[in-house]
Design an enzyme around this catalytic site. Sequence first.
Site, PDB file in Angstrom:
ATOM      1  N   GLU A   1       9.967  14.808   6.388  1.00  0.00           N
ATOM      2  CA  GLU A   1       8.755  14.084   5.971  1.00  0.00           C
ATOM      3  C   GLU A   1       7.536  14.518   6.798  1.00  0.00           C
ATOM      4  OE1 GLU A   1       9.123   9.841   5.554  1.00  0.00           O
ATOM      5  OE2 GLU A   1       6.970   9.585   5.241  1.00  0.00           O
TER       6      GLU A   1
ATOM      7  N   LYS B   1      21.327   6.831   4.516  1.00  0.00           N
ATOM      8  CA  LYS B   1      20.344   7.676   5.210  1.00  0.00           C
ATOM      9  C   LYS B   1      19.901   6.955   6.472  1.00  0.00           C
ATOM     10  CE  LYS B   1      15.903   8.269   3.712  1.00  0.00           C
ATOM     11  NZ  LYS B   1      15.159   7.688   4.853  1.00  0.00           N
TER      12      LYS B   1
ATOM     13  N   GLU C   1      17.194   7.555  10.109  1.00  0.00           N
ATOM     14  CA  GLU C   1      16.062   8.323  10.622  1.00  0.00           C
ATOM     15  C   GLU C   1      16.328   8.839  12.027  1.00  0.00           C
ATOM     16  OE1 GLU C   1      12.442   6.065  10.380  1.00  0.00           O
ATOM     17  OE2 GLU C   1      12.641   5.748   8.214  1.00  0.00           O
TER      18      GLU C   1
ATOM     19  N   ASP D   1      19.164   3.306   2.535  1.00  0.00           N
ATOM     20  CA  ASP D   1      18.651   3.439   3.905  1.00  0.00           C
ATOM     21  C   ASP D   1      19.291   2.427   4.842  1.00  0.00           C
ATOM     22  OD1 ASP D   1      16.872   5.488   4.392  1.00  0.00           O
ATOM     23  OD2 ASP D   1      15.105   4.356   3.760  1.00  0.00           O
TER      24      ASP D   1
ATOM     25  N   ASP E   1      14.046   1.986   2.748  1.00  0.00           N
ATOM     26  CA  ASP E   1      13.537   0.758   3.378  1.00  0.00           C
ATOM     27  C   ASP E   1      12.032   0.636   3.140  1.00  0.00           C
ATOM     28  OD1 ASP E   1      12.741   2.767   5.072  1.00  0.00           O
ATOM     29  OD2 ASP E   1      13.513   1.842   6.905  1.00  0.00           O
ATOM     30  N   SER E   2      11.431   1.641   2.474  1.00  0.00           N
ATOM     31  CA  SER E   2      10.049   1.498   1.995  1.00  0.00           C
ATOM     32  C   SER E   2       9.931   0.303   1.070  1.00  0.00           C
ATOM     33  CB  SER E   2       9.597   2.774   1.267  1.00  0.00           C
ATOM     34  OG  SER E   2      10.530   3.152   0.284  1.00  0.00           O
TER      35      SER E   2
HETATM   36  O1  KIV Z   1      12.204   4.586   2.734  1.00  0.00           O
HETATM   37  C1  KIV Z   1      11.788   5.571   2.102  1.00  0.00           C
HETATM   38  O2  KIV Z   1      11.222   5.468   1.007  1.00  0.00           O
HETATM   39  C2  KIV Z   1      11.963   6.888   2.691  1.00  0.00           C
HETATM   40  C3  KIV Z   1      11.248   8.037   2.044  1.00  0.00           C
HETATM   41  C4  KIV Z   1       9.855   8.086   2.566  1.00  0.00           C
HETATM   42  C5  KIV Z   1      11.953   9.319   2.234  1.00  0.00           C
HETATM   43  O3  KIV Z   1      12.627   7.023   3.675  1.00  0.00           O
END
Ligand code: KIV
Length: 288
Positions: free
Chosen positions: A188, A119, A121, A89, A50-51
């Site tokens: 992280e 993924k 968090e 994500d 989600d970055s």
């Molecule tokens: O969204 C992302 O890029 C991440 C990485 C920082 C692991 O979760």
Amino acid sequence: MNSQKREKVTAPAIQAMKGGATKITMVTAYDFPTARAVEAAGLDMILVGDSLGMVVLGYDSTVPVTMDEMLHHTRAVMRGVETVHVVADLPFMSYQVSDEQAVMNAGRLMKEGGADAVKLEGGRVVASRIAAIVRAGIPVMAHIGLTPQSAAALGGFKVQGRSLDAARGLIADAEAVQAAGAYAIVIEAVPRQLARMITARSSVPTIGIGAGPDCDGQVLVCGDLLGSFDRFTPRFAKRYAELATTMRDAFTMYANEVQTGVFPAQEHGFAMSREVIAALEDELANLQ
Ligand code: KIV
């Protein structure tokens, strides 16, 4: 370019790399051309993180990212890979409400996006979400330590686990997500000594980002690695290219060449036969 043909990398294959001599390689990607480059380079995993909200959509944080945006970019990445294992994500507020909501949205990333795994968090607080998604047959990668979706609650993008209590908490988080069925854990922004302890205690691979060299693998955000995201670079990232500069220079050169008539040149165009040109010129002259 790695020309060796290999099989699709699966979640069990990633899990089997735990403690191996070869480190697991992962990078974020959000589009087709980047996915193709990662595939050609032979990395193990892509994270459609989600970055993308900050790196390609220009948001100030990952918080505004929607399920629709995640699906759109996951599909683009899936069209660019053959063997790379792709993790998508779950964005902010797509799993926080209930186990049911988490399963529904994880299912969408797999069914509509084509992702190989998802993924999310959090540690102990999301253990029941992880267990529910895994029960639905979807591999889950956990993410502990600095969790950008909760940066507001954590007081910003800060190193996690430095105090004894915080370190104990992260060890408990790693144990909880592993017991819930996560097949790998992103760690992280934690001190390397703590990441090493967590890695030694887990039976699933740890993938570090700002967590030192002792994790089972590493992940970087492609915008940081490639230098295409120039708003800021985290201390833990290493730049392997300067794409923002390369792009700016290429656009400047292009504009100059258009303005000075250097581009397009003969080789960039198409020609007509002399006879057709002559006939056309006659016709147009007769029209006047
Ligand atoms: O969204 C992302 O890029 C991440 C990485 C920082 C692991 O979760």
